[in-house]
Design a protein around this motif. Structure first.
Motif, PDB file in Angstrom:
ATOM      1  N   ASN A   4       0.851  -1.186   0.000  1.00  0.00           N
ATOM      2  CA  ASN A   4       0.000   0.000   0.000  1.00  0.00           C
ATOM      3  C   ASN A   4       0.893   1.245   0.000  1.00  0.00           C
ATOM      4  O   ASN A   4       1.576   1.519   0.988  1.00  0.00           O
ATOM      5  CB  ASN A   4      -0.901  -0.009   1.236  1.00  0.00           C
ATOM      6  CG  ASN A   4      -1.873   1.132   1.279  1.00  0.00           C
ATOM      7  OD1 ASN A   4      -1.896   1.968   0.385  1.00  0.00           O
ATOM      8  ND2 ASN A   4      -2.680   1.172   2.312  1.00  0.00           N
ATOM      9  N   PRO A   5       0.906   2.045  -1.078  1.00  0.00           N
ATOM     10  CA  PRO A   5       1.791   3.211  -1.122  1.00  0.00           C
ATOM     11  C   PRO A   5       1.308   4.360  -0.232  1.00  0.00           C
ATOM     12  O   PRO A   5       2.088   5.222   0.137  1.00  0.00           O
ATOM     13  CB  PRO A   5       1.776   3.621  -2.593  1.00  0.00           C
ATOM     14  CG  PRO A   5       0.474   3.119  -3.105  1.00  0.00           C
ATOM     15  CD  PRO A   5       0.184   1.863  -2.324  1.00  0.00           C
ATOM     16  N   ILE A   6       0.047   4.368   0.114  1.00  0.00           N
ATOM     17  CA  ILE A   6      -0.508   5.468   0.906  1.00  0.00           C
ATOM     18  C   ILE A   6      -0.270   5.252   2.397  1.00  0.00           C
ATOM     19  O   ILE A   6      -0.220   6.190   3.169  1.00  0.00           O
ATOM     20  CB  ILE A   6      -2.014   5.633   0.613  1.00  0.00           C
ATOM     21  CG1 ILE A   6      -2.222   5.923  -0.855  1.00  0.00           C
ATOM     22  CG2 ILE A   6      -2.620   6.742   1.454  1.00  0.00           C
ATOM     23  CD1 ILE A   6      -3.663   5.961  -1.269  1.00  0.00           C
ATOM     24  N   GLN A   7      -0.113   4.017   2.812  1.00  0.00           N
ATOM     25  CA  GLN A   7       0.077   3.664   4.218  1.00  0.00           C
ATOM     26  C   GLN A   7      -1.125   4.040   5.070  1.00  0.00           C
ATOM     27  O   GLN A   7      -0.987   4.413   6.231  1.00  0.00           O
ATOM     28  CB  GLN A   7       1.355   4.311   4.788  1.00  0.00           C
ATOM     29  CG  GLN A   7       2.621   3.977   4.043  1.00  0.00           C
ATOM     30  CD  GLN A   7       2.947   2.498   4.072  1.00  0.00           C
ATOM     31  OE1 GLN A   7       2.701   1.825   5.049  1.00  0.00           O
ATOM     32  NE2 GLN A   7       3.470   1.984   2.979  1.00  0.00           N
ATOM     33  N   ALA A   8      -2.322   3.950   4.490  1.00  0.00           N
ATOM     34  CA  ALA A   8      -3.544   4.262   5.217  1.00  0.00           C
ATOM     35  C   ALA A   8      -4.314   2.975   5.452  1.00  0.00           C
ATOM     36  O   ALA A   8      -4.389   2.109   4.581  1.00  0.00           O
ATOM     37  CB  ALA A   8      -4.401   5.239   4.433  1.00  0.00           C
ATOM     38  N   ASP A  10      -7.630   2.974   6.567  1.00  0.00           N
ATOM     39  CA  ASP A  10      -9.036   3.138   6.203  1.00  0.00           C
ATOM     40  C   ASP A  10      -9.228   4.450   5.442  1.00  0.00           C
ATOM     41  O   ASP A  10      -8.299   5.222   5.245  1.00  0.00           O
ATOM     42  CB  ASP A  10      -9.957   3.069   7.420  1.00  0.00           C
ATOM     43  CG  ASP A  10      -9.617   4.094   8.490  1.00  0.00           C
ATOM     44  OD1 ASP A  10      -8.676   4.871   8.300  1.00  0.00           O
ATOM     45  OD2 ASP A  10     -10.316   4.119   9.523  1.00  0.00           O
ATOM     46  N   PHE A  11     -10.462   4.687   5.010  1.00  0.00           N
ATOM     47  CA  PHE A  11     -10.766   5.845   4.174  1.00  0.00           C
ATOM     48  C   PHE A  11     -10.548   7.156   4.908  1.00  0.00           C
ATOM     49  O   PHE A  11     -10.131   8.147   4.306  1.00  0.00           O
ATOM     50  CB  PHE A  11     -12.213   5.747   3.667  1.00  0.00           C
ATOM     51  CG  PHE A  11     -12.583   6.843   2.720  1.00  0.00           C
ATOM     52  CD1 PHE A  11     -12.025   6.899   1.461  1.00  0.00           C
ATOM     53  CD2 PHE A  11     -13.477   7.825   3.098  1.00  0.00           C
ATOM     54  CE1 PHE A  11     -12.356   7.910   0.577  1.00  0.00           C
ATOM     55  CE2 PHE A  11     -13.817   8.839   2.225  1.00  0.00           C
ATOM     56  CZ  PHE A  11     -13.254   8.876   0.960  1.00  0.00           C
ATOM     57  N   SER A  12     -10.799   7.175   6.201  1.00  0.00           N
ATOM     58  CA  SER A  12     -10.619   8.422   6.950  1.00  0.00           C
ATOM     59  C   SER A  12      -9.162   8.867   6.951  1.00  0.00           C
ATOM     60  O   SER A  12      -8.866  10.063   6.863  1.00  0.00           O
ATOM     61  CB  SER A  12     -11.128   8.264   8.378  1.00  0.00           C
ATOM     62  OG  SER A  12     -10.364   7.308   9.084  1.00  0.00           O
ATOM     63  N   GLU A  13      -8.250   7.930   7.014  1.00  0.00           N
ATOM     64  CA  GLU A  13      -6.830   8.281   6.960  1.00  0.00           C
ATOM     65  C   GLU A  13      -6.440   8.809   5.583  1.00  0.00           C
ATOM     66  O   GLU A  13      -5.597   9.704   5.474  1.00  0.00           O
ATOM     67  CB  GLU A  13      -5.968   7.079   7.330  1.00  0.00           C
ATOM     68  CG  GLU A  13      -6.040   6.717   8.803  1.00  0.00           C
ATOM     69  CD  GLU A  13      -5.122   5.559   9.162  1.00  0.00           C
ATOM     70  OE1 GLU A  13      -4.233   5.224   8.356  1.00  0.00           O
ATOM     71  OE2 GLU A  13      -5.305   5.002  10.241  1.00  0.00           O
ATOM     72  N   VAL A  14      -7.083   8.287   4.534  1.00  0.00           N
ATOM     73  CA  VAL A  14      -6.822   8.781   3.183  1.00  0.00           C
ATOM     74  C   VAL A  14      -7.295  10.225   3.056  1.00  0.00           C
ATOM     75  O   VAL A  14      -6.594  11.086   2.517  1.00  0.00           O
ATOM     76  CB  VAL A  14      -7.507   7.885   2.122  1.00  0.00           C
ATOM     77  CG1 VAL A  14      -7.388   8.503   0.741  1.00  0.00           C
ATOM     78  CG2 VAL A  14      -6.921   6.496   2.128  1.00  0.00           C
ATOM     79  N   VAL A  15      -8.499  10.510   3.575  1.00  0.00           N
ATOM     80  CA  VAL A  15      -9.047  11.863   3.511  1.00  0.00           C
ATOM     81  C   VAL A  15      -8.162  12.834   4.283  1.00  0.00           C
ATOM     82  O   VAL A  15      -7.842  13.925   3.793  1.00  0.00           O
ATOM     83  CB  VAL A  15     -10.496  11.893   4.044  1.00  0.00           C
ATOM     84  CG1 VAL A  15     -10.994  13.310   4.206  1.00  0.00           C
ATOM     85  CG2 VAL A  15     -11.414  11.108   3.118  1.00  0.00           C
ATOM     86  N   LEU A  16      -7.754  12.451   5.479  1.00  0.00           N
ATOM     87  CA  LEU A  16      -6.901  13.329   6.282  1.00  0.00           C
ATOM     88  C   LEU A  16      -5.527  13.518   5.647  1.00  0.00           C
ATOM     89  O   LEU A  16      -4.969  14.622   5.686  1.00  0.00           O
ATOM     90  CB  LEU A  16      -6.760  12.781   7.697  1.00  0.00           C
ATOM     91  CG  LEU A  16      -8.008  12.876   8.567  1.00  0.00           C
ATOM     92  CD1 LEU A  16      -7.758  12.229   9.920  1.00  0.00           C
ATOM     93  CD2 LEU A  16      -8.440  14.318   8.739  1.00  0.00           C
ATOM     94  N   ALA A  17      -4.983  12.473   5.045  1.00  0.00           N
ATOM     95  CA  ALA A  17      -3.684  12.593   4.384  1.00  0.00           C
ATOM     96  C   ALA A  17      -3.784  13.526   3.179  1.00  0.00           C
ATOM     97  O   ALA A  17      -2.890  14.345   2.948  1.00  0.00           O
ATOM     98  CB  ALA A  17      -3.179  11.222   3.950  1.00  0.00           C
TER      99      ALA A  17
END
Length: 85
Positions: A4-8, A10-17
């Motif tokens: 996983n390149p984003i290292q998130a 769940d979706f909330s971590e993606v939004v915050l990142a």
């Protein structure tokens, strides 16, 4: 295996990142435009058209900065609200 390149997790971590990235890019860029608008104020040397152009640039830079900050705050609030549900 695909990492996983984003290292998130769940979706909330993606939004915050994404919101954090927007702030990290937008605020320094806005600072550059504020300095450039100041330079345009000085270099216009009293020319009404140049001063008006510099005022517009400064105004829209401040509006853009406010939008970036408010977008980050809204994203954080929505994620925190969704976690409480």
């Amino acid at each position: 295996k695909i990492d996983n390149p984003i290292q998130a997790k769940d979706f909330s971590e993606v939004v915050l990142a994404f919101a954090r990235l927007l702030v990290q890019i937008g605020i320094p860029l806005a600072t550059i435009f504020i300095v450039f608008a100041g330079f345009k104020f000085v270099s216009s040397r009293g020319d009404p058209k140049g001063i008006e152009e510099a005022k517009k640039m400064l105004f829209w830079t401040l509006v853009g900065s406010a939008v970036i900050i408010v977008a980050y705050d809204i994203a954080t609030a929505v994620v925190n609200f969704a976690k409480q549900l």
